[in-house]
Design a protein around this motif. Structure first.
Motif, PDB file in Angstrom:
ATOM      1  N   ALA A 156       0.841  -1.195   0.000  1.00  0.00           N
ATOM      2  CA  ALA A 156       0.000   0.000   0.000  1.00  0.00           C
ATOM      3  C   ALA A 156       0.881   1.250   0.000  1.00  0.00           C
ATOM      4  O   ALA A 156       1.980   1.248   0.559  1.00  0.00           O
ATOM      5  CB  ALA A 156      -0.902   0.016   1.232  1.00  0.00           C
ATOM      6  N   PRO A 157       0.435   2.329  -0.643  1.00  0.00           N
ATOM      7  CA  PRO A 157       1.219   3.578  -0.636  1.00  0.00           C
ATOM      8  C   PRO A 157       1.277   4.169   0.765  1.00  0.00           C
ATOM      9  O   PRO A 157       0.315   4.072   1.541  1.00  0.00           O
ATOM     10  CB  PRO A 157       0.451   4.476  -1.606  1.00  0.00           C
ATOM     11  CG  PRO A 157      -0.932   3.914  -1.650  1.00  0.00           C
ATOM     12  CD  PRO A 157      -0.792   2.447  -1.449  1.00  0.00           C
ATOM     13  N   THR A 188      -3.717   9.378   4.070  1.00  0.00           N
ATOM     14  CA  THR A 188      -5.040   8.786   3.805  1.00  0.00           C
ATOM     15  C   THR A 188      -5.059   7.303   4.130  1.00  0.00           C
ATOM     16  O   THR A 188      -5.996   6.793   4.761  1.00  0.00           O
ATOM     17  CB  THR A 188      -5.434   9.000   2.326  1.00  0.00           C
ATOM     18  OG1 THR A 188      -5.467  10.408   2.047  1.00  0.00           O
ATOM     19  CG2 THR A 188      -6.797   8.399   2.045  1.00  0.00           C
ATOM     20  N   ILE A 189      -4.016   6.593   3.721  1.00  0.00           N
ATOM     21  CA  ILE A 189      -3.933   5.159   3.990  1.00  0.00           C
ATOM     22  C   ILE A 189      -3.830   4.907   5.493  1.00  0.00           C
ATOM     23  O   ILE A 189      -4.509   4.032   6.048  1.00  0.00           O
ATOM     24  CB  ILE A 189      -2.729   4.540   3.257  1.00  0.00           C
ATOM     25  CG1 ILE A 189      -2.926   4.644   1.736  1.00  0.00           C
ATOM     26  CG2 ILE A 189      -2.534   3.100   3.668  1.00  0.00           C
ATOM     27  CD1 ILE A 189      -4.134   3.898   1.226  1.00  0.00           C
ATOM     28  N   VAL A 203      -9.079   4.029  11.299  1.00  0.00           N
ATOM     29  CA  VAL A 203     -10.545   4.028  11.405  1.00  0.00           C
ATOM     30  C   VAL A 203     -11.095   2.610  11.238  1.00  0.00           C
ATOM     31  O   VAL A 203     -11.997   2.181  11.990  1.00  0.00           O
ATOM     32  CB  VAL A 203     -11.158   4.978  10.351  1.00  0.00           C
ATOM     33  CG1 VAL A 203     -12.675   4.843  10.332  1.00  0.00           C
ATOM     34  CG2 VAL A 203     -10.773   6.415  10.658  1.00  0.00           C
ATOM     35  N   SER A 204     -10.569   1.865  10.273  1.00  0.00           N
ATOM     36  CA  SER A 204     -11.038   0.495  10.053  1.00  0.00           C
ATOM     37  C   SER A 204     -10.766  -0.383  11.271  1.00  0.00           C
ATOM     38  O   SER A 204     -11.618  -1.183  11.685  1.00  0.00           O
ATOM     39  CB  SER A 204     -10.360  -0.102   8.824  1.00  0.00           C
ATOM     40  OG  SER A 204     -10.655   0.649   7.667  1.00  0.00           O
TER      41      SER A 204
END
Length: 243
Positions: free
Chosen positions: A192-193, A197-198, A204-205
């Protein structure tokens, strides 16, 4: 703790991916990681569904038993009242027991377990007071026998509720599910980058997944935590006894 495990697994995978040797970062490796994660996504979904169903059934069963328990207390009080004024002492003790029980279910009560142990003594005292009665006629003898049998049902129902208050979802199953979710979240961070945002999405997830597990486990123990059995049936029964 679950939130820290899930978010930590995703962020750790995100941070250390760039340090892997080149042959560990090939497209074929990423495809196999995603396949393994998909397997545990399916398994985790099945286990979560079973846990939700189990917690829901436990909550509904205990709620039904609390309503039944309150009804039995009202019927016992009616039997004592039918016997005559000689049972006023037993009725007062039964009312004190129910009052302590209602107080123990209050959100402000800090020691409900102690209150329940003390209330058990009051319930046993009702039996002692009934044993001291000497019915002068057959009709009252039948009423006293009925009240004694009803008291036995109340005591049995109380122990049923005590046994159900500890929950039935095994801790090893929860630990295994968390391990699967950690693997899934770690796969999210793989390749993942690295941007805000990631990172925010992972946090949050993880928080939402941990909150869902917390609520499932809380429903499995419906006498503690934010999701509790309503004390309304016991409060209504107390109002009936005080009339």
């Amino acid at each position: 703790m679950i939130f820290a495990c899930l978010a930590g697994a995703a962020l750790a995978s995100l941070m250390i991916y760039s340090r892997f040797p080149e042959h560990h970062r090939q497209e074929d490796t990423g495809a196999v990681v995603r396949l393994a994660a998909n397997l545990f996504v399916v398994m985790s979904s099945l286990v979560l569904g079973l846990m939700i169903n189990s917690a829901k059934n436990t909550f509904e069963t205990i709620d039904h038993n609390v309503h039944n328990f309150a009804t039995q207390l009202i019927i016992l009080d009616r039997s004592l009242r039918l016997y005559g004024p000689e049972t006023e002492g037993a009725r007062a003790t039964l009312t004190a027991y129910l009052q302590r029980l209602v107080d123990a279910t209050s959100p402000t009560q800090k020691t409900p377990a102690v209150a329940n142990r003390l209330s058990e003594l009051l319930l046993n005292k009702v039996g002692d007071q009934l044993a001291e009665l000497t019915p002068p006629e057959a009709k009252r003898a039948a009423t006293l026998q009925n009240a004694t049998q009803q008291l036995q049902k109340v005591i049995e129902q109380r122990w049923v509720l005590v046994g159900q208050s500890e929950g039935i979802i095994p801790v090893p199953l929860i630990a295994l599910l968390v391990a699967w979710l950690m693997l899934i979240f770690a796969s999210f961070g793989f390749r993942a980058p690295r941007n805000a945002t990631i990172v925010g999405t992972f946090i949050v997830s993880g928080a939402l997944a941990a909150a869902a597990l917390y609520l499932i486990m809380d429903m499995d123990t419906p006498f503690t935590g934010p999701i509790q059995i309503s004390p309304a049936p016991l409060q209504r029964a107390l109002a009936e006894l005080k009339q």
